[in-house]
Design an enzyme around this catalytic site. Structure first.
Site, PDB file in Angstrom:
ATOM      1  N   HIS A 189     -71.849  13.645  28.284  1.00  0.00           N
ATOM      2  CA  HIS A 189     -71.645  14.892  27.539  1.00  0.00           C
ATOM      3  C   HIS A 189     -73.010  15.395  27.094  1.00  0.00           C
ATOM      4  O   HIS A 189     -73.758  14.695  26.418  1.00  0.00           O
ATOM      5  CB  HIS A 189     -70.753  14.677  26.322  1.00  0.00           C
ATOM      6  N   CYS A 190     -73.341  16.611  27.500  1.00  0.00           N
ATOM      7  CA  CYS A 190     -74.652  17.186  27.191  1.00  0.00           C
ATOM      8  C   CYS A 190     -74.525  18.146  26.018  1.00  0.00           C
ATOM      9  O   CYS A 190     -73.840  19.169  26.118  1.00  0.00           O
ATOM     10  CB  CYS A 190     -75.213  17.914  28.422  1.00  0.00           C
TER      11      CYS A 190
END
Length: 393
Positions: A189-190
């Site tokens: 997850h960025c």
């Protein structure tokens, strides 16, 4: 000279903070001041701030702080997206304000005024694609498709149900606790994208890293060419050698040229240093993710493989130790008395644990070309295209 030393100190402190924050947990820095800075940045600073809030505002303050932390770190939010826009917009605006007046110059053409804007626009487009495209959400409607596309290897992936979505988890997928959804071929997850990086947007993410690395290098080189042109236009080298008697050599001229540049163009040099540091960091991130793409591995899977291989090595070392112990006991039970082994020979004797070899059996690695093609054209997209084609026929 004060400005020059201020810039040097600023660059060194920035580099130290960035390296400590990103690399401080590496084994090579264990027990060093870089690890201590990393601990302070990632845990200590927040803990001291929490104690201060608790001392001043009591339990209500700490509750508000935890709610803020939950929103910023554990829920989808556009904070880092806003920071990206501020950084890219502010940096480009600063370059336009301080440097565009010297373009065209001796070593740089006027069309760079427009190509720079185009380059920033492409970077912004990749940012939008990576941020708002579907990473490959797995739900009850398409779970059977992903189950057929990604078989279980029964090593790091086995058949199990997602406790949140209540559906079977396809191999290579993971439930993101921040986005609250299962993502196919989950990488990570960025926060900068406020999105998961998965099967369908890994290409956009890798292109984003590469393009922004190129953008930083382009900006650094362009500003350097502008400053080199200013040196020639104002005949700085000629003045230093003809009027001040400075030796016309690299060693003699460099300190005086650098001092002149820092005094006259300190903003441009600050931007150059900033872009160079960011380019160095982005090159590392891009190289890491490019290597993952070439081996058809995700960031999530690297941690799974590390845990599995570490556990497997411990098992094999235990078996090797038991085998060596049994061999020693058999030798002791042998009635033949052998002369004692030389101390030097026993010192240099190869340990039985060194013979333990663990093989990583990644069934998803199909070779460089097929792995890259899978990133460019995901498996689910290919299957959807073929199914639509059969329906038309």
């Amino acid at each position: 000279m004060a400005v020059q030393w201020l810039l040097v100190c600023h660059g060194l402190v920035t580099l130290l903070v960035v390296v400590s924050f990103l690399c401080g947990q590496w084994p090579i820095f264990q027990g060093t001041f870089i690890q201590r800075i990393h601990t302070f940045l990632t845990f200590g600073a927040f803990d001291y701030f929490r104690r201060f809030i608790e001392f001043v505002f009591g339990s209500r303050g700490t509750n508000a702080l935890y709610l803020t932390q939950y929103y910023c770190c554990d829920r989808p939010n556009p904070i880092l997206q806003g920071m990206y826009l501020a950084i890219i917009g502010g940096t480009y605006g600063l370059i336009v304000y301080t440097t565009f007046s010297y373009i065209p110059g001796v070593y740089i053409s006027g069309y760079h005024r427009y190509t720079s804007l185009l380059a920033v626009g492409v970077g912004f487009l990749l940012f939008l694609l990576a941020s708002f495209s579907d990473p490959g959400t797995v739900n009850s409607k398409n779970v059977s498709q992903y189950l057929s596309l990604y078989p279980y290897d029964n090593i790091i992936y086995s058949e199990k149900e997602c406790s949140t979505c209540k559906i079977l988890k396809p191999a290579r997928s993971k439930h993101c606790s921040i986005c609250d959804r299962c993502v196919a071929r989950f990488d990570h997850h960025c926060g900068w994208m406020n999105n998961c990086i998965g099967e369908k947007n890994t290409l956009y993410f890798v292109m984003f890293l590469f393009w922004h690395f190129f953008l930083c290098v382009y900006g650094t080189v362009a500003i350097g060419l502008v400053l080199a042109g200013r040196l020639k236009e104002q005949k700085v080298v000629y003045i230093l050698t003809a009027y001040y008697g400075i030796e016309n050599s690299y060693r003699g001229l460099t300190p005086h040229v650098v001092q002149w540049l820092v005094n006259s163009y300190n903003t441009q040099i600050l931007v150059m240093v900033f872009l160079a540091i960011v380019a160095l960091l982005l090159s590392g991130f891009f190289g890491y993710h490019a290597s993952l793409c070439l081996t058809n591995t995700t960031t999530n899977e690297t941690f799974k493989w590390q845990d599995y291989l570490s556990w497997q090595r411990k098992v094999e070392e235990a078996k090797a130790s038991a085998k060596a112990l049994k061999a020693s006991l058999d030798e002791l039970s042998n009635q033949e008395i052998k002369p004692p082994e030389s101390k030097w020979k026993s010192f240099f004797r190869r340990s039985h644990l060194e013979d333990v070899k663990i093989v990583k059996n990644n069934i998803y690695d199909r070779g460089y070309f097929r792995n890259v093609f899978e990133i460019i054209y995901p498996l689910s997209s290919r299957q959807s295209f073929s199914s639509r084609k059969h329906k038309k026929e």
